[in-house]
Every structure is written in C-alpha cells, then in structure tokens.
Design an enzyme around this catalytic site. Sequence first.
Site, PDB file in Angstrom:
ATOM      1  N   TYR A   1     -73.478  74.599  58.738  1.00 41.76           N
ATOM      2  CA  TYR A   1     -74.086  73.306  59.100  1.00 41.76           C
ATOM      3  C   TYR A   1     -75.266  73.480  60.071  1.00 41.76           C
ATOM      4  O   TYR A   1     -76.414  73.175  59.733  1.00 41.76           O
ATOM      5  CB  TYR A   1     -72.972  72.442  59.702  1.00 41.76           C
ATOM      6  CG  TYR A   1     -73.376  71.125  60.295  1.00 41.76           C
ATOM      7  CD1 TYR A   1     -74.248  70.264  59.617  1.00 41.76           C
ATOM      8  CD2 TYR A   1     -72.856  70.705  61.527  1.00 41.76           C
ATOM      9  CE1 TYR A   1     -74.583  69.029  60.160  1.00 41.76           C
ATOM     10  CE2 TYR A   1     -73.183  69.479  62.064  1.00 41.76           C
ATOM     11  CZ  TYR A   1     -74.058  68.638  61.392  1.00 41.76           C
ATOM     12  OH  TYR A   1     -74.381  67.431  61.934  1.00 41.76           O
TER      13      TYR A   1
ATOM     14  N   SER B   1     -70.066  76.076  73.303  1.00 44.45           N
ATOM     15  CA  SER B   1     -69.598  74.722  73.006  1.00 44.45           C
ATOM     16  C   SER B   1     -69.141  74.042  74.291  1.00 44.45           C
ATOM     17  O   SER B   1     -68.688  74.717  75.234  1.00 44.45           O
ATOM     18  CB  SER B   1     -68.417  74.857  72.034  1.00 44.45           C
ATOM     19  OG  SER B   1     -67.604  73.732  72.083  1.00 44.45           O
TER      20      SER B   1
ATOM     21  N   TYR C   1     -59.775  78.167  69.770  1.00 42.29           N
ATOM     22  CA  TYR C   1     -61.213  78.092  69.485  1.00 42.29           C
ATOM     23  C   TYR C   1     -62.018  78.020  70.792  1.00 42.29           C
ATOM     24  O   TYR C   1     -62.965  78.789  71.008  1.00 42.29           O
ATOM     25  CB  TYR C   1     -61.509  76.865  68.608  1.00 42.29           C
ATOM     26  CG  TYR C   1     -62.980  76.544  68.543  1.00 42.29           C
ATOM     27  CD1 TYR C   1     -63.830  77.289  67.744  1.00 42.29           C
ATOM     28  CD2 TYR C   1     -63.535  75.509  69.317  1.00 42.29           C
ATOM     29  CE1 TYR C   1     -65.194  77.026  67.707  1.00 42.29           C
ATOM     30  CE2 TYR C   1     -64.891  75.238  69.280  1.00 42.29           C
ATOM     31  CZ  TYR C   1     -65.718  75.999  68.480  1.00 42.29           C
ATOM     32  OH  TYR C   1     -67.065  75.733  68.459  1.00 42.29           O
TER      33      TYR C   1
ATOM     34  N   LYS D   1     -64.899  80.724  72.774  1.00 40.50           N
ATOM     35  CA  LYS D   1     -66.239  80.419  73.303  1.00 40.50           C
ATOM     36  C   LYS D   1     -66.326  80.834  74.776  1.00 40.50           C
ATOM     37  O   LYS D   1     -67.341  81.387  75.212  1.00 40.50           O
ATOM     38  CB  LYS D   1     -66.569  78.930  73.120  1.00 40.50           C
ATOM     39  CG  LYS D   1     -66.668  78.509  71.662  1.00 40.50           C
ATOM     40  CD  LYS D   1     -67.754  79.267  70.904  1.00 40.50           C
ATOM     41  CE  LYS D   1     -67.869  78.885  69.451  1.00 40.50           C
ATOM     42  NZ  LYS D   1     -68.799  79.718  68.693  1.00 40.50           N
TER      43      LYS D   1
ATOM     44  N   PHE E   1     -72.893  69.972  72.675  1.00 41.69           N
ATOM     45  CA  PHE E   1     -71.912  68.903  72.849  1.00 41.69           C
ATOM     46  C   PHE E   1     -71.434  68.487  71.453  1.00 41.69           C
ATOM     47  O   PHE E   1     -70.781  69.256  70.804  1.00 41.69           O
ATOM     48  CB  PHE E   1     -72.468  67.815  73.787  1.00 41.69           C
ATOM     49  CG  PHE E   1     -72.253  68.272  75.219  1.00 41.69           C
ATOM     50  CD1 PHE E   1     -72.930  69.391  75.699  1.00 41.69           C
ATOM     51  CD2 PHE E   1     -71.288  67.706  76.034  1.00 41.69           C
ATOM     52  CE1 PHE E   1     -72.662  69.922  76.975  1.00 41.69           C
ATOM     53  CE2 PHE E   1     -71.018  68.217  77.307  1.00 41.69           C
ATOM     54  CZ  PHE E   1     -71.707  69.322  77.763  1.00 41.69           C
TER      55      PHE E   1
ATOM     56  N   ASN F   1     -63.619  65.351  62.443  1.00 41.57           N
ATOM     57  CA  ASN F   1     -64.671  64.911  63.357  1.00 41.57           C
ATOM     58  C   ASN F   1     -65.060  63.485  63.021  1.00 41.57           C
ATOM     59  O   ASN F   1     -65.018  63.075  61.858  1.00 41.57           O
ATOM     60  CB  ASN F   1     -65.893  65.829  63.260  1.00 41.57           C
ATOM     61  CG  ASN F   1     -65.597  67.189  63.873  1.00 41.57           C
ATOM     62  OD1 ASN F   1     -64.651  67.344  64.654  1.00 41.57           O
ATOM     63  ND2 ASN F   1     -66.385  68.169  63.502  1.00 41.57           N
TER      64      ASN F   1
ATOM     65  N   ARG G   1     -54.400  61.222  70.457  1.00 39.94           N
ATOM     66  CA  ARG G   1     -54.130  62.489  69.782  1.00 39.94           C
ATOM     67  C   ARG G   1     -54.013  63.574  70.840  1.00 39.94           C
ATOM     68  O   ARG G   1     -54.850  63.627  71.759  1.00 39.94           O
ATOM     69  CB  ARG G   1     -55.329  62.758  68.860  1.00 39.94           C
ATOM     70  CG  ARG G   1     -55.176  63.869  67.893  1.00 39.94           C
ATOM     71  CD  ARG G   1     -56.290  63.832  66.862  1.00 39.94           C
ATOM     72  NE  ARG G   1     -57.632  63.838  67.446  1.00 39.94           N
ATOM     73  CZ  ARG G   1     -58.750  64.005  66.747  1.00 39.94           C
ATOM     74  NH1 ARG G   1     -58.684  64.182  65.445  1.00 39.94           N
ATOM     75  NH2 ARG G   1     -59.929  63.996  67.322  1.00 39.94           N
TER      76      ARG G   1
HETATM   77  N1  LIG Z   1     -70.340  71.765  64.658  1.00 40.18           N
HETATM   78  C1  LIG Z   1     -69.907  71.577  65.891  1.00 40.18           C
HETATM   79  O1  LIG Z   1     -69.399  70.497  66.213  1.00 40.18           O
HETATM   80  C2  LIG Z   1     -70.044  72.660  66.936  1.00 40.18           C
HETATM   81  C3  LIG Z   1     -69.952  72.334  68.302  1.00 40.18           C
HETATM   82  C4  LIG Z   1     -70.085  73.340  69.248  1.00 40.18           C
HETATM   83  C5  LIG Z   1     -70.280  74.658  68.844  1.00 40.18           C
HETATM   84  N2  LIG Z   1     -70.345  74.950  67.520  1.00 40.18           N
HETATM   85  C6  LIG Z   1     -70.520  76.343  67.108  1.00 40.18           C
HETATM   86  O2  LIG Z   1     -71.749  76.443  66.417  1.00 40.18           O
HETATM   87  C7  LIG Z   1     -71.648  77.454  65.415  1.00 40.18           C
HETATM   88  C8  LIG Z   1     -72.049  76.875  64.072  1.00 40.18           C
HETATM   89  O3  LIG Z   1     -71.184  75.786  63.784  1.00 40.18           O
HETATM   90  P1  LIG Z   1     -71.296  74.993  62.413  1.00 40.18           P
HETATM   91  O4  LIG Z   1     -70.890  73.609  62.695  1.00 40.18           O
HETATM   92  O5  LIG Z   1     -72.587  75.263  61.770  1.00 40.18           O
HETATM   93  O6  LIG Z   1     -70.112  75.701  61.613  1.00 40.18           O
HETATM   94  P2  LIG Z   1     -70.047  76.116  60.072  1.00 40.18           P
HETATM   95  O7  LIG Z   1     -68.644  76.478  59.787  1.00 40.18           O
HETATM   96  O8  LIG Z   1     -70.715  75.105  59.230  1.00 40.18           O
HETATM   97  O9  LIG Z   1     -70.962  77.429  60.072  1.00 40.18           O
HETATM   98  C9  LIG Z   1     -70.487  78.690  60.496  1.00 40.18           C
HETATM   99  C10 LIG Z   1     -70.846  79.695  59.406  1.00 40.18           C
HETATM  100  O10 LIG Z   1     -70.388  80.990  59.801  1.00 40.18           O
HETATM  101  C11 LIG Z   1     -69.830  81.643  58.662  1.00 40.18           C
HETATM  102  N3  LIG Z   1     -68.903  82.667  59.163  1.00 40.18           N
HETATM  103  C12 LIG Z   1     -67.759  82.480  59.850  1.00 40.18           C
HETATM  104  N4  LIG Z   1     -67.191  83.670  60.142  1.00 40.18           N
HETATM  105  C13 LIG Z   1     -68.014  84.627  59.651  1.00 40.18           C
HETATM  106  C14 LIG Z   1     -67.974  86.060  59.622  1.00 40.18           C
HETATM  107  N5  LIG Z   1     -66.954  86.727  60.146  1.00 40.18           N
HETATM  108  N6  LIG Z   1     -68.998  86.710  59.031  1.00 40.18           N
HETATM  109  C15 LIG Z   1     -70.038  86.046  58.459  1.00 40.18           C
HETATM  110  N7  LIG Z   1     -70.116  84.697  58.443  1.00 40.18           N
HETATM  111  C16 LIG Z   1     -69.115  83.999  59.031  1.00 40.18           C
HETATM  112  C17 LIG Z   1     -69.176  80.506  57.862  1.00 40.18           C
HETATM  113  O11 LIG Z   1     -69.012  80.819  56.508  1.00 40.18           O
HETATM  114  C18 LIG Z   1     -70.174  79.365  58.074  1.00 40.18           C
HETATM  115  O12 LIG Z   1     -71.160  79.326  57.065  1.00 40.18           O
HETATM  116  C19 LIG Z   1     -70.215  77.972  65.466  1.00 40.18           C
HETATM  117  O13 LIG Z   1     -70.198  79.134  66.270  1.00 40.18           O
HETATM  118  C20 LIG Z   1     -69.482  76.846  66.143  1.00 40.18           C
HETATM  119  O14 LIG Z   1     -68.337  77.301  66.809  1.00 40.18           O
HETATM  120  C21 LIG Z   1     -70.249  73.975  66.554  1.00 40.18           C
END
Ligand SMILES: NC(=O)c1ccc[n+]([C@@H]2O[C@H](COP(=O)([O-])OP(=O)(O)OC[C@H]3O[C@@H](n4cnc5c(N)ncnc54)[C@H](O)[C@@H]3O)[C@@H](O)[C@H]2O)c1
Length: 350
Positions: free
Chosen positions: A12, A126, A153, A157, A181, A202, A298
């Site tokens: 994403y 995060s 999780y 972080k 955030f 979410n 929750r």
């Molecule tokens: N979306 C949120 O609400 C949010 C909030 C705070 C932090 N984050 C962090 O931001 C980052 C991106 O989040 P996102 O929402 O895009 O998540 P997402 O799941 O859409 O994207 C993460 C990507 O990483 C890939 N991936 C996971 N493990 C892997 C591995 N071992 N090797 C190769 N690829 C791998 C997944 O296939 C996925 O495409 C993450 O680290 C997440 O923890 C997200």
Amino acid sequence: MNTVLVTGGAGYIGSHTIIELINANFKVISVDNYINSNATTYDRIKEITGADVPFYDTDLRDLEAARKIFQENTDIVGVIHFAALKSVPDSVDNPDFCFDNNNNSLINIAKCCVEFNVPNLIFSSSCSVYGNVNPEDLPVTEDTPLKKAESPYGYTKQNGEVILEFMCNAYPLHAICLRYFNPVGAHISGKIGELPAKRVNNLVPVITQAAAGVIPHFTVFGDDYATRDGSCIRDYIHVSDIADAHVKALQKKISGEYTTAYDIINLGSGDGVSVFEAINAFEEASGVKAPHEIGSKRAGDVESIYSNPVKAEQVLGWKPKYNIHDMMASAWKWQLRMKELGIAKHKLED
Ligand SMILES: NC(=O)c1ccc[n+]([C@@H]2O[C@H](COP(=O)([O-])OP(=O)(O)OC[C@H]3O[C@@H](n4cnc5c(N)ncnc54)[C@H](O)[C@@H]3O)[C@@H](O)[C@H]2O)c1
C-alpha cells in the site's frame, strides 16, 4: 538519476511512494515477496506514471537473496524499507512469525546497506511504538516516552528503531525512522490504493466496504470513551502525503543538507479525528451512507492518539496537503475502481 530501492514496493504505502519517487525523477527498484500484495500493483503504477518498475520477487529474510539485489545494482543511493507484516491481530496470533519477518528483514537490509556502502536508509516505523499514551502526553512528540508495546507488531517497530540506532552508532550508516500515524486514502487518480486485507479491521477500508455493500455494515468499537463524542480519536494522514515525506527525506539526505546519522520523525496531520467524525467526513465526501452499528470497546484500542507534526516541517520541510475529506473521497474512488477491476474481497483469493 538517483536509484532508490523500495522494499515492500507492491504494498500500500510502498506503491504510492514509488509513484512520488518517479514523479521526483528517481529511478526505482522494488523488492517484495507478495505475502500481502501482488505484482499487478506495478501495472497500476505504470498506468499512473508511464514507468516500468524493475522488481525482485525476494523474501528479505534471506540474506543472500537480499545481497544479490545490491550486487546487481551498484548505483543504489538509498533504501526505503516498507517490507513488514503489519496486521496487529495476525501478530498476536503468530508473534514468532511477525518477529522473524519484521526483525530479520530489517537486519538484512541494514547489513546490506553497510556492506554495499548505501548510506541512507528510511524505516517505516509507526505510532504503535508509543503504546497506550497518557491523555496528558497528547499530542505526542518524538520525545514522548514509549510505553510497553500493545502487540508483537508494535514491539517489532520499537525493536527496529533500536536496531537501527545501534547500527548507525557502529557503522557509517544513516537511518531515519518515520513514525506514521494512520495512513489512509488512495492516490488522487483513484487508480491505485490499498488492496483488501484478509482481516479488514482498519476504519477507512471498513467504511468504504460497507458503503459499497461488500460487507453489510461495520462496528464502531465503543461510544463511551472520554472523548468529545465518545468514540476513539486518531490522526489520519493521506497515503500520498506519507509518500511525499519519504521523497523529501531522501532528497535532503542526498543533498547533504540533513546530516543527522539517526533520527526519528512523526508523520501525522496533528489533528485528532474521532470515529464518528471520520464516518461523517466519508458520507459528506461520497454522498453515500456507511451502515454501522455500535459495539463494545475492543481490547487493545488506545482511546486517543495524535501527533505533534512540527519536527517533520522543521527538518523535512513537509506538511500534509490533503485533508480528511480528500482522504475519504480518494478512498471511495478506489473502492469503486476495485469493483470495476473485480477486486472485492481479499486480494490473495482473486
Ligand atoms: N498501513 C498502516 O496503517 C501503517 C501504519 C504505520 C506503519 N506502517 C508500516 O509501513 C510499512 C508499509 O505498510 P503497508 O500498509 O504498505 O503494508 P503492506 O502490507 O501493504 O505492504 C508491505 C509489503 O511488504 C511485503 N513484505 C512483507 N514481508 C516481506 C519480506 N519478508 N520480504 C519481502 N517483502 C515482504 C508485503 O508483501 C507487502 O507488499 C510496514 O512496515 C508497516 O508496518 C503501516
């Protein structure tokens, strides 16, 4: 053209960041193992930018496979490390898998940066690192003390930040931990967005799914919190604003303007928005009702959390461009687009 490696680039936030990097004239290489995404994302990126993104299908827990990417691309000037498992409930059910994936992928990427002399690493942290914040600590700054993580999780972080701080002390590595955030919304074109998760929990995805009839309704967990309308308060931030902050951080690093070896920066709007306010914003932006019911609180939900975003403005020159209505309108556009594309429920079942 500077080359940037984006890990988790089919996900994403990664995909939206690739778009902003291309728009800012970076050359991008992506790596993903598609555990929570699929490679059709690159077609959507091409539709928006016109660019083909070279990509690796690699699990970053495999150090040798990660090294190969750096060996084959000796011009990488920075890495943005998004790859991680992000589902809080999944991390509670399988903590060892989450620790293995998130910690070992990060360690491997940081090791490669050191070995291949790539000085700039940006890590997706995060607001979950703050844990259950005391109301008197709001809005949280980067110096607000971290409390115990509420989930495995969140712990990965906290751990990731500590790993990078020690590695930056030990080696010629520069790292920035960006604490997001609540990233929501979709690219303003409506052509790319967040694919539906296996367990959709979410707020914005459940709002758009309920409005589109993908699910009959959703639950607002608790209307008796000590907040202005009884529902939880969060700091929503448009995903393209998050993407833009990464571009600005890399540009500052590459220009030599930003010399701090290890830093932490909050990425939020600074505005707390309640669940009911978010639902109203969606209904106003889309003109469609989002059917919901009120449920009980929750476990593990923090009552209220929002950021103090001043450091991001001072250090990166970054301020969010999009407001809550833009976030909701773009999320709705993407929900309608997913219907056209035949993406209804969980992406991996498609
Ligand atoms: N979306 C949120 O609400 C949010 C909030 C705070 C932090 N984050 C962090 O931001 C980052 C991106 O989040 P996102 O929402 O895009 O998540 P997402 O799941 O859409 O994207 C993460 C990507 O990483 C890939 N991936 C996971 N493990 C892997 C591995 N071992 N090797 C190769 N690829 C791998 C997944 O296939 C996925 O495409 C993450 O680290 C997440 O923890 C997200």
